[in-house]
Write an enzyme that holds these catalytic residues in place. Sequence first.
Site, PDB file in Angstrom:
ATOM      1  N   HIS A 134      -7.572  -2.758  10.081  1.00 44.43           N
ATOM      2  CA  HIS A 134      -7.290  -2.701   8.644  1.00 44.43           C
ATOM      3  C   HIS A 134      -6.096  -3.584   8.294  1.00 44.43           C
ATOM      4  CE1 HIS A 134      -4.388   1.059   8.687  1.00 44.43           C
ATOM      5  NE2 HIS A 134      -3.773  -0.031   9.067  1.00 44.43           N
ATOM      6  N   ASP A 145       0.829  -1.211   0.000  1.00 46.05           N
ATOM      7  CA  ASP A 145       0.000   0.000   0.000  1.00 46.05           C
ATOM      8  C   ASP A 145       0.862   1.259   0.000  1.00 46.05           C
ATOM      9  OD1 ASP A 145       1.003  -0.217   2.573  1.00 46.05           O
ATOM     10  OD2 ASP A 145      -0.936  -0.335   3.566  1.00 46.05           O
TER      11      ASP A 145
HETATM   12  P1  PGA Z   1       2.347  -0.925  12.426  1.00 47.87           P
HETATM   13  O1  PGA Z   1       1.182  -0.708  11.346  1.00 47.87           O
HETATM   14  O2  PGA Z   1       3.067  -2.164  12.008  1.00 47.87           O
HETATM   15  O3  PGA Z   1       3.177   0.304  12.314  1.00 47.87           O
HETATM   16  O4  PGA Z   1       1.668  -1.084  13.752  1.00 47.87           O
HETATM   17  C1  PGA Z   1       0.298  -1.725  11.085  1.00 47.87           C
HETATM   18  C2  PGA Z   1      -0.783  -1.288  10.144  1.00 47.87           C
HETATM   19  O5  PGA Z   1      -1.341  -0.196  10.304  1.00 47.87           O
HETATM   20  O6  PGA Z   1      -1.107  -2.059   9.234  1.00 47.87           O
END
Ligand code: PGA
Length: 244
Positions: free
Chosen positions: A138, A67
């Site tokens: 998400h 993404d």
């Molecule tokens: P993080 O993000 O690994 O920085 O906790 C996870 C996400 O939002 O998919």
Amino acid sequence: MKITVFDDHQALSFQVAQMMVAQIKNKPDSVICLASGETPFLAYHLLPTLLLDEGVDHQQFTLIGLDEWVNIPSQNTGSCSYFLHTTLIGPLKLSLSQFKLFDGMAPDLQTECDSMDEFISKRGGIDLMVVGIGMNGHIGFNEPGVSTELYAHVIDLDDTTQTVGQKYFADKTTLGQGITLGLKHLQEANAAILMASGDRKAHIMKATLEGPIDPLIPSTIIRNHPNGLVMLDQKAASLLTPNE
Ligand code: PGA
């Protein structure tokens, strides 16, 4: 779906890195889709040395970025592109033909989505996806309520994502939309690893694994994946109901 709990973030990261090595070793031309974020950082950091130690040829696999933030240039240190370049693409010296990342600055974002979908399908689909989980459940930028039938798409970011996302940026940044692979990609991937680490993920992991499978918590879809692996550390697993 299988759930594995590790003592800590380090042990979890080491195992994920080893699974990535095994994937590339068993199928050198694997298509591997990778998330950005704090959670997979250590696993990616460990990967180059493990590949070298095992003498695994990593010049044939393809890396797909899960993404990207819309309207954020790839040179911004908070972009997903910057993250994947500095953690993996640079250290592994991947060739230009070996990776594809979304360009959040593309003039036509629908064309950007179509190009990603076509790139993946031309290579026979995704072999392995490594994803994290947001505080709102998400996966990538598949925000609460998103259709499970979508491939790559552009989406308005949920308030939680806009707020939590500030942690990646040096300055306060407007985060309105994201461009992301869809939950259809996750469902069609040969294997998917969902990683979660730390106390702050304990509530969403309980909802993901023990609540109803619900589009409002996109991560619950991992439970329907025949080769879905949920890998978490003790802290992220701390609210799960213990096995009898
Ligand atoms: P993080 O993000 O690994 O920085 O906790 C996870 C996400 O939002 O998919």
